[in-house]
Design a protein around this motif. Structure first.
Motif, PDB file in Angstrom:
ATOM      1  N   VAL A   1       7.292   3.579  -8.192  1.00  0.00           N
ATOM      2  CA  VAL A   1       6.795   2.230  -7.915  1.00  0.00           C
ATOM      3  C   VAL A   1       7.964   1.261  -7.756  1.00  0.00           C
ATOM      4  O   VAL A   1       8.879   1.219  -8.576  1.00  0.00           O
ATOM      5  CB  VAL A   1       5.852   1.756  -9.036  1.00  0.00           C
ATOM      6  CG1 VAL A   1       5.534   0.264  -8.896  1.00  0.00           C
ATOM      7  CG2 VAL A   1       4.569   2.577  -9.018  1.00  0.00           C
ATOM      8  N   GLU A   2       7.920   0.475  -6.675  1.00  0.00           N
ATOM      9  CA  GLU A   2       8.881  -0.597  -6.411  1.00  0.00           C
ATOM     10  C   GLU A   2       8.167  -1.935  -6.558  1.00  0.00           C
ATOM     11  O   GLU A   2       6.942  -1.993  -6.657  1.00  0.00           O
ATOM     12  CB  GLU A   2       9.443  -0.480  -4.993  1.00  0.00           C
ATOM     13  CG  GLU A   2      10.011   0.885  -4.633  1.00  0.00           C
ATOM     14  CD  GLU A   2      10.380   0.966  -3.162  1.00  0.00           C
ATOM     15  OE1 GLU A   2      10.783  -0.076  -2.593  1.00  0.00           O
ATOM     16  OE2 GLU A   2      10.227   2.046  -2.573  1.00  0.00           O
TER      17      GLU A   2
ATOM     18  N   GLU B   1       3.607   2.475   2.186  1.00  0.00           N
ATOM     19  CA  GLU B   1       4.122   2.460   3.551  1.00  0.00           C
ATOM     20  C   GLU B   1       5.198   3.523   3.712  1.00  0.00           C
ATOM     21  O   GLU B   1       5.818   3.964   2.738  1.00  0.00           O
ATOM     22  CB  GLU B   1       4.685   1.092   3.908  1.00  0.00           C
ATOM     23  CG  GLU B   1       5.872   0.660   3.060  1.00  0.00           C
ATOM     24  CD  GLU B   1       6.383  -0.721   3.417  1.00  0.00           C
ATOM     25  OE1 GLU B   1       7.620  -0.872   3.584  1.00  0.00           O
ATOM     26  OE2 GLU B   1       5.562  -1.652   3.514  1.00  0.00           O
ATOM     27  N   TRP B   2       5.369   3.942   4.968  1.00  0.00           N
ATOM     28  CA  TRP B   2       6.427   4.912   5.260  1.00  0.00           C
ATOM     29  C   TRP B   2       7.789   4.273   5.095  1.00  0.00           C
ATOM     30  O   TRP B   2       7.963   3.077   5.362  1.00  0.00           O
ATOM     31  CB  TRP B   2       6.280   5.434   6.686  1.00  0.00           C
ATOM     32  CG  TRP B   2       5.100   6.320   6.920  1.00  0.00           C
ATOM     33  CD1 TRP B   2       3.941   6.009   7.555  1.00  0.00           C
ATOM     34  CD2 TRP B   2       4.982   7.697   6.500  1.00  0.00           C
ATOM     35  NE1 TRP B   2       3.088   7.085   7.564  1.00  0.00           N
ATOM     36  CE2 TRP B   2       3.706   8.139   6.930  1.00  0.00           C
ATOM     37  CE3 TRP B   2       5.812   8.573   5.816  1.00  0.00           C
ATOM     38  CZ2 TRP B   2       3.249   9.432   6.692  1.00  0.00           C
ATOM     39  CZ3 TRP B   2       5.354   9.858   5.563  1.00  0.00           C
ATOM     40  CH2 TRP B   2       4.102  10.280   6.006  1.00  0.00           C
ATOM     41  N   ASN B   3       8.773   5.058   4.661  1.00  0.00           N
ATOM     42  CA  ASN B   3      10.136   4.564   4.673  1.00  0.00           C
ATOM     43  C   ASN B   3      10.632   4.528   6.121  1.00  0.00           C
ATOM     44  O   ASN B   3       9.908   4.880   7.060  1.00  0.00           O
ATOM     45  CB  ASN B   3      11.044   5.404   3.771  1.00  0.00           C
ATOM     46  CG  ASN B   3      11.219   6.830   4.273  1.00  0.00           C
ATOM     47  OD1 ASN B   3      10.565   7.241   5.233  1.00  0.00           O
ATOM     48  ND2 ASN B   3      12.091   7.595   3.628  1.00  0.00           N
ATOM     49  N   THR B   4      11.858   4.093   6.330  1.00  0.00           N
ATOM     50  CA  THR B   4      12.357   3.835   7.681  1.00  0.00           C
ATOM     51  C   THR B   4      12.267   5.039   8.587  1.00  0.00           C
ATOM     52  O   THR B   4      11.838   4.941   9.750  1.00  0.00           O
ATOM     53  CB  THR B   4      13.820   3.340   7.628  1.00  0.00           C
ATOM     54  OG1 THR B   4      13.889   2.186   6.786  1.00  0.00           O
ATOM     55  CG2 THR B   4      14.321   2.976   9.011  1.00  0.00           C
ATOM     56  N   ASP B   5      12.636   6.212   8.102  1.00  0.00           N
ATOM     57  CA  ASP B   5      12.622   7.400   8.955  1.00  0.00           C
ATOM     58  C   ASP B   5      11.377   8.269   8.746  1.00  0.00           C
ATOM     59  O   ASP B   5      11.314   9.411   9.204  1.00  0.00           O
ATOM     60  CB  ASP B   5      13.892   8.224   8.754  1.00  0.00           C
ATOM     61  CG  ASP B   5      14.086   8.648   7.303  1.00  0.00           C
ATOM     62  OD1 ASP B   5      13.200   8.351   6.476  1.00  0.00           O
ATOM     63  OD2 ASP B   5      15.122   9.264   6.997  1.00  0.00           O
ATOM     64  N   LYS B   6      10.383   7.725   8.040  1.00  0.00           N
ATOM     65  CA  LYS B   6       9.105   8.393   7.805  1.00  0.00           C
ATOM     66  C   LYS B   6       9.257   9.766   7.146  1.00  0.00           C
ATOM     67  O   LYS B   6       8.547  10.714   7.460  1.00  0.00           O
ATOM     68  CB  LYS B   6       8.316   8.520   9.116  1.00  0.00           C
ATOM     69  CG  LYS B   6       7.787   7.192   9.625  1.00  0.00           C
ATOM     70  CD  LYS B   6       6.681   7.386  10.644  1.00  0.00           C
ATOM     71  CE  LYS B   6       6.020   6.047  10.954  1.00  0.00           C
ATOM     72  NZ  LYS B   6       4.853   6.177  11.835  1.00  0.00           N
ATOM     73  N   THR B   7      10.172   9.820   6.202  1.00  0.00           N
ATOM     74  CA  THR B   7      10.351  11.054   5.438  1.00  0.00           C
ATOM     75  C   THR B   7       9.790  10.936   4.026  1.00  0.00           C
ATOM     76  O   THR B   7       9.744  11.920   3.291  1.00  0.00           O
ATOM     77  CB  THR B   7      11.841  11.422   5.346  1.00  0.00           C
ATOM     78  OG1 THR B   7      12.553  10.328   4.729  1.00  0.00           O
ATOM     79  CG2 THR B   7      12.420  11.692   6.724  1.00  0.00           C
TER      80      THR B   7
ATOM     81  N   ARG C   1       6.614   4.948   0.399  1.00  0.00           N
ATOM     82  CA  ARG C   1       6.982   3.966  -0.615  1.00  0.00           C
ATOM     83  C   ARG C   1       5.726   3.399  -1.265  1.00  0.00           C
ATOM     84  O   ARG C   1       4.704   3.219  -0.612  1.00  0.00           O
ATOM     85  CB  ARG C   1       7.786   2.823   0.015  1.00  0.00           C
ATOM     86  CG  ARG C   1       9.077   3.263   0.687  1.00  0.00           C
ATOM     87  CD  ARG C   1       9.715   2.077   1.396  1.00  0.00           C
ATOM     88  NE  ARG C   1      10.081   1.029   0.449  1.00  0.00           N
ATOM     89  CZ  ARG C   1      10.286  -0.248   0.800  1.00  0.00           C
ATOM     90  NH1 ARG C   1      10.115  -0.625   2.058  1.00  0.00           N
ATOM     91  NH2 ARG C   1      10.623  -1.145  -0.105  1.00  0.00           N
ATOM     92  N   HIS C   2       5.807   3.120  -2.563  1.00  0.00           N
ATOM     93  CA  HIS C   2       4.696   2.540  -3.319  1.00  0.00           C
ATOM     94  C   HIS C   2       5.167   1.180  -3.836  1.00  0.00           C
ATOM     95  O   HIS C   2       6.059   1.111  -4.681  1.00  0.00           O
ATOM     96  CB  HIS C   2       4.297   3.436  -4.481  1.00  0.00           C
ATOM     97  CG  HIS C   2       4.251   4.887  -4.093  1.00  0.00           C
ATOM     98  ND1 HIS C   2       3.451   5.364  -3.085  1.00  0.00           N
ATOM     99  CD2 HIS C   2       4.947   5.967  -4.565  1.00  0.00           C
ATOM    100  CE1 HIS C   2       3.627   6.664  -2.949  1.00  0.00           C
ATOM    101  NE2 HIS C   2       4.532   7.049  -3.838  1.00  0.00           N
TER     102      HIS C   2
END
Length: 372
Positions: free
Chosen positions: A139-140, A199-205, A208-209
């Protein structure tokens, strides 16, 4: 719209392992909310080999597997598997939103707080939990970073004055066994609003929560959108105009017994109608500050004005899925009825998305009842 459901395994160190990118979930419900958990529900039938491990066990394990609902590349909601019901050939999944992970999670140290910011303390609950081995779900934080500096457990609700007596707010291994409850208590004390998005991180690997904070609120008044009966609202909403929605005098009774019970009142100076009492009993209330804030909040809710709790919204140019968020205020335009209401600003508290339907259910409340 193209939907898919993604299964991951939460590793407890802040990372996740992707298990399946096309879980065949049917009768799905995706439910992002304000100040709650929400989550994802759905059914899988029949048994599918790709959803099993090499040893023949399925990939769905409570408190290990997570499910995310993605629509055209945007993750609309997610949750951690809490329960499943195996009624062969059906497997029904119930995933609680990630904020629900704090439910029944304990505090492992001792911390006594007299003056601090409730929002910062609530972040500490997550930081404390995620520092424990196997408890990190990644979690962020985003949005508001502070709410207000105040006495957490004071005998005077005004934070600018020095109370004659301070009851410390204590987090301790011997008494704090449900951090979700503590989190909501702090949200009420400030008060602040929160919601979890994915959401996906920048490179969709990776996914993110993000725990979004709003002080004093989330969302905004949206003048660019509208909900209109007969246009994008499927049917006339049901307005609650019953007598139970009104009280002029509210008393809150909390922890303690007899004359030593925690107590607070909030009374209308001129109610404009007969006086009516409402008594709220909640033994979880342990401070005067919390009791006073609860009494004020309850009387605001019991204003006696007509209200509506949900509407059914069809996709349209005025309210496409993703164009509004939980926390937003949006104007409803209705047909005339007994309530006499033609227009009302409402706050979106929850969004129940059924991907197999073109209709979305919104949990709402009259905006002025929840405005900060």
């Amino acid at each position: 719209m193209t939907w898919r459901y993604i299964a991951t395994r939460m590793n407890g160190d802040g990372t996740e392992t992707f298990l399946n990118f096309n879980v065949p979930l049917s009768n799905a419900e995706v439910n992002p909310v304000v100040n709650g958990h929400g989550g994802v529900k759905g059914t899988i039938t029949p048994e599918i080999a790709s959803l099993k491990t090499d040893d023949g066990e399925h990939i769905f394990v409570p408190w290990w597997t997570a499910i995310y609902a993605e629509e055209d590349g945007h993750i609309r909601g997610g949750g951690i598997l809490k329960d499943y019901d195996d009624e062969a050939p059906k497997l029904q999944l119930d995933c609680i939103g990630h904020t629900g992970y704090l439910t029944d999670t304990r505090y492992t140290e001792v911390k006594s707080i007299e003056r601090d910011d409730p929002l910062k303390v609530s972040r500490h609950l997550w930081e404390h939990t995620q520092a424990r081995p196997h408890f990190n779900i990644g979690v962020e934080f985003a949005g508001a970073e502070t709410s207000r500096d105040m006495f957490i457990g004071d005998d005077n609700v005004t934070p600018t004055t020095t109370p004659t007596k301070v009851t410390p707010y204590v987090l301790a291994y011997y008494q704090t066994h449900d951090l979700a409850k503590e989190f909501d208590l702090l949200a009420n004390i400030a008060p602040f609003e929160y919601t979890m998005t994915h959401e996906w991180n920048t490179d969709k690997t990776a996914i993110r929560h993000i725990l979004h904070y709003g002080y004093p609120r989330l969302g905004a008044r949206r003048t660019d959108l509208r909900f209109v009966v007969g246009e994008n609202v499927v049917e006339q909403p049901r307005f609650d105009i019953g007598g139970d929605s009104y009280a002029s005098d509210v008393i809150v009774l909390g922890a303690g017994e007899g004359s030593k019970m925690m107590r607070a009142e909030d009374n209308a100076a001129n109610p404009g109608r007969l006086g009516r009492d409402a008594v709220i009993i909640d033994k979880s209330i342990t401070t005067p500050t919390e009791a006073k804030k609860r009494a004020a909040a309850e009387r605001k809710l019991l204003s006696g004005t007509a209200d509506v709790t949900e509407i059914q919204v069809r996709q349209s140019d005025h309210a496409r899925l993703g164009s509004y968020s939980v926390g937003d205020d949006i104007l409803i335009e209705t047909a005339p009825g007994w309530s006499g209401i033609r227009e009302m600003w409402v706050k979106i508290l929850g969004i129940q998305i059924r991907p197999e339907s073109n209709v979305t259910t919104l949990q709402i409340m009259r905006a002025e009842k929840v405005s900060k």
